[in-house]
Motif scaffolding. Structure first.
Motif, mmCIF file in Angstrom:
data_model
loop_
_atom_site.group_PDB
_atom_site.id
_atom_site.type_symbol
_atom_site.label_atom_id
_atom_site.label_comp_id
_atom_site.label_asym_id
_atom_site.label_seq_id
_atom_site.Cartn_x
_atom_site.Cartn_y
_atom_site.Cartn_z
ATOM 1 N N PHE A 64 19.190 -80.963 15.699
ATOM 2 C CA PHE A 64 19.043 -81.939 14.903
ATOM 3 C C PHE A 64 18.876 -83.474 15.153
ATOM 4 N N GLY A 65 19.334 -83.685 16.390
ATOM 5 C CA GLY A 65 19.181 -85.009 16.939
ATOM 6 C C GLY A 65 17.819 -85.319 17.423
ATOM 7 N N TYR A 66 17.158 -84.316 17.940
ATOM 8 C CA TYR A 66 15.362 -84.211 18.149
ATOM 9 C C TYR A 66 14.903 -84.503 17.005
ATOM 10 N N ASN A 67 15.467 -83.695 15.770
ATOM 11 C CA ASN A 67 14.730 -83.828 14.492
ATOM 12 C C ASN A 67 14.769 -85.256 14.048
ATOM 13 N N LEU A 68 15.896 -85.930 13.966
ATOM 14 C CA LEU A 68 16.036 -87.172 13.416
ATOM 15 C C LEU A 68 14.821 -88.255 13.804
ATOM 16 N N THR A 69 14.955 -88.320 15.156
ATOM 17 C CA THR A 69 14.073 -89.335 16.054
ATOM 18 C C THR A 69 12.458 -88.880 15.887
ATOM 19 N N PHE A 70 12.283 -87.785 15.827
ATOM 20 C CA PHE A 70 10.832 -87.102 15.729
ATOM 21 C C PHE A 70 10.477 -87.346 14.186
ATOM 22 N N SER A 71 11.073 -87.438 13.222
ATOM 23 C CA SER A 71 11.012 -87.814 11.864
ATOM 24 C C SER A 71 10.244 -89.200 11.615
ATOM 25 N N THR A 72 11.110 -90.045 12.327
ATOM 26 C CA THR A 72 10.817 -91.364 12.095
ATOM 27 C C THR A 72 9.927 -92.026 13.091
ATOM 28 N N SER A 73 9.901 -91.542 14.285
ATOM 29 C CA SER A 73 9.013 -92.224 15.362
ATOM 30 C C SER A 73 7.988 -91.415 15.933
ATOM 31 N N LYS A 74 7.857 -90.005 15.471
ATOM 32 C CA LYS A 74 7.011 -89.257 16.116
ATOM 33 C C LYS A 74 7.268 -89.193 17.628
ATOM 34 N N THR A 75 8.631 -89.581 18.171
ATOM 35 C CA THR A 75 8.868 -89.266 19.612
ATOM 36 C C THR A 75 10.165 -88.455 19.825
ATOM 37 N N ILE A 76 10.081 -87.780 21.143
ATOM 38 C CA ILE A 76 11.344 -87.147 21.336
ATOM 39 C C ILE A 76 12.283 -87.712 22.346
ATOM 40 N N ASN A 77 13.487 -87.542 22.071
ATOM 41 C CA ASN A 77 14.307 -88.444 22.895
ATOM 42 C C ASN A 77 14.898 -87.474 24.015
ATOM 43 N N PHE A 78 14.182 -87.424 25.095
ATOM 44 C CA PHE A 78 14.315 -86.672 26.260
ATOM 45 C C PHE A 78 15.620 -86.879 27.096
ATOM 46 N N SER A 79 16.274 -88.072 26.748
ATOM 47 C CA SER A 79 17.647 -88.622 27.113
ATOM 48 C C SER A 79 18.699 -87.822 26.492
#
Length: 298
Positions: free
Chosen positions: A23-38
């Motif tokens: 869900f953490g990946y989902n939130l940032t991808f929803s708004t910025s279309k990026t994946i937070n690999f950290s």
């Protein structure tokens, strides 16, 4: 039968954790279309910060602080880490309009967090005592630790709270609007930059809470989040990165398949079925089992 139930219970606990982090990946991808690999190393940050506020690293004994102290500390750490990833890794990359710079930037940010933990904290593995005790409860012959029950309850509450936040609050609807169409959202007066930053802060909080929850079930170390972060990313691909239901189903599939494989084949191959499924999903249905097919207009 008892053995199968035990595998299902333990696999489901870890599956819920994978889904929570996804869900953490989902939130940032929803708004910025990026994946937070950290995110994997931010999970570790939650375990390390929680441990430092609750346990004496030299003796392994509790230092006497109420459990609410590490909870507050990991939430603060999650907010700071999420805001920092957005400000120093993702936002500069998006300004360059580069499709791939943010991948390296978020990976580098995670490495910095891990190296910082190794230098400033420790490179060892430490046991994190559960605040609910370490003796398993028995239900119909199936053993379950109180920490596992706490993990499932808290993770489920967080998942439902995120869905409710997105559906029923102004900021949640702003996230949905930015996710659907950034340009239209900006024309409607929605502060896109602020919405993206908040999504990274929420993602950071989810990761650090996951680290605090899972620490008593594993060990606390500077490397504890790497594997979990990768598995959660696999879950988001299997279930569908933008589907809440898909993330839960994907997490359960991966968690249960790991423990079935470890019991009936070999613990050395326990990750194999999940990653075979990941490859099949990428080949057959790249949007995930429950994901929407995206059509680009040209």
């Amino acid at each position: 039968m008892t053995e199968i139930l035990q595998i299902l219970v333990t696999g489901s606990v870890f599956g819920i954790i994978y889904a929570l982090i996804a869900f953490g990946y989902n939130l940032t991808f929803s708004t910025s279309k990026t994946i937070n690999f950290s995110l994997g190393n931010i999970i570790m940050l939650g375990g390390v910060v929680g441990f430092s506020c609750y346990v004496d690293i030299r003796s392994g004994a509790l230092i006497g602080t109420p459990y609410i102290v590490p909870i507050i500390a990991v939430l603060v750490a999650g907010v700071i880490a999420g805001a920092a990833v957005h400000s120093f890794a993702v936002e500069p990359s998006l300004k360059l309009k580069s499709e791939y710079t943010w991948v390296l930037a978020t990976l580098a940010f995670g490495i910095i967090i891990r190296n910082g933990a190794e230098q400033l904290w420790s490179t060892g593995d430490y046991r994190f005592p559960s605040p609910l005790g370490d003796d398993p409860l028995r239900f119909a012959g199936v053993g379950i630790y109180p920490q596992e029950i706490l993990t499932v309850v808290v993770a489920t509450l967080i998942v439902f709270s995120i869905e409710a936040f997105k559906k029923y609050t102004i900021y949640g609807k702003a996230i949905q609007a930015v996710s659907e169409d950034k340009e239209t959202a900006m024309l409607m007066g929605i502060p896109q930059r602020q919405v993206v930053r908040i999504s990274f802060m929420m993602s950071g909080c989810i990761a650090t809470m996951a680290g605090l929850l899972i620490a008593p079930l594993t060990f606390v170390s500077a490397s504890m989040g790497t594997g979990i972060g990768i598995k959660a990313y696999a879950v988001s691909i299997i279930g569908g990165l933008e589907s809440g239901k898909g993330l839960v189903v994907g997490g359960l599939i991966l968690g249960i398949s790991e423990f079935l494989t470890a019991r009936y084949i070999s613990s050395g191959y326990k990750e194999l079925p999940g990653f075979i499924l990941l490859i099949l999903v990428i080949l057959v249905k790249p949007s995930g089992l429950f994901g929407r097919k995206v059509i680009k207009k040209v």
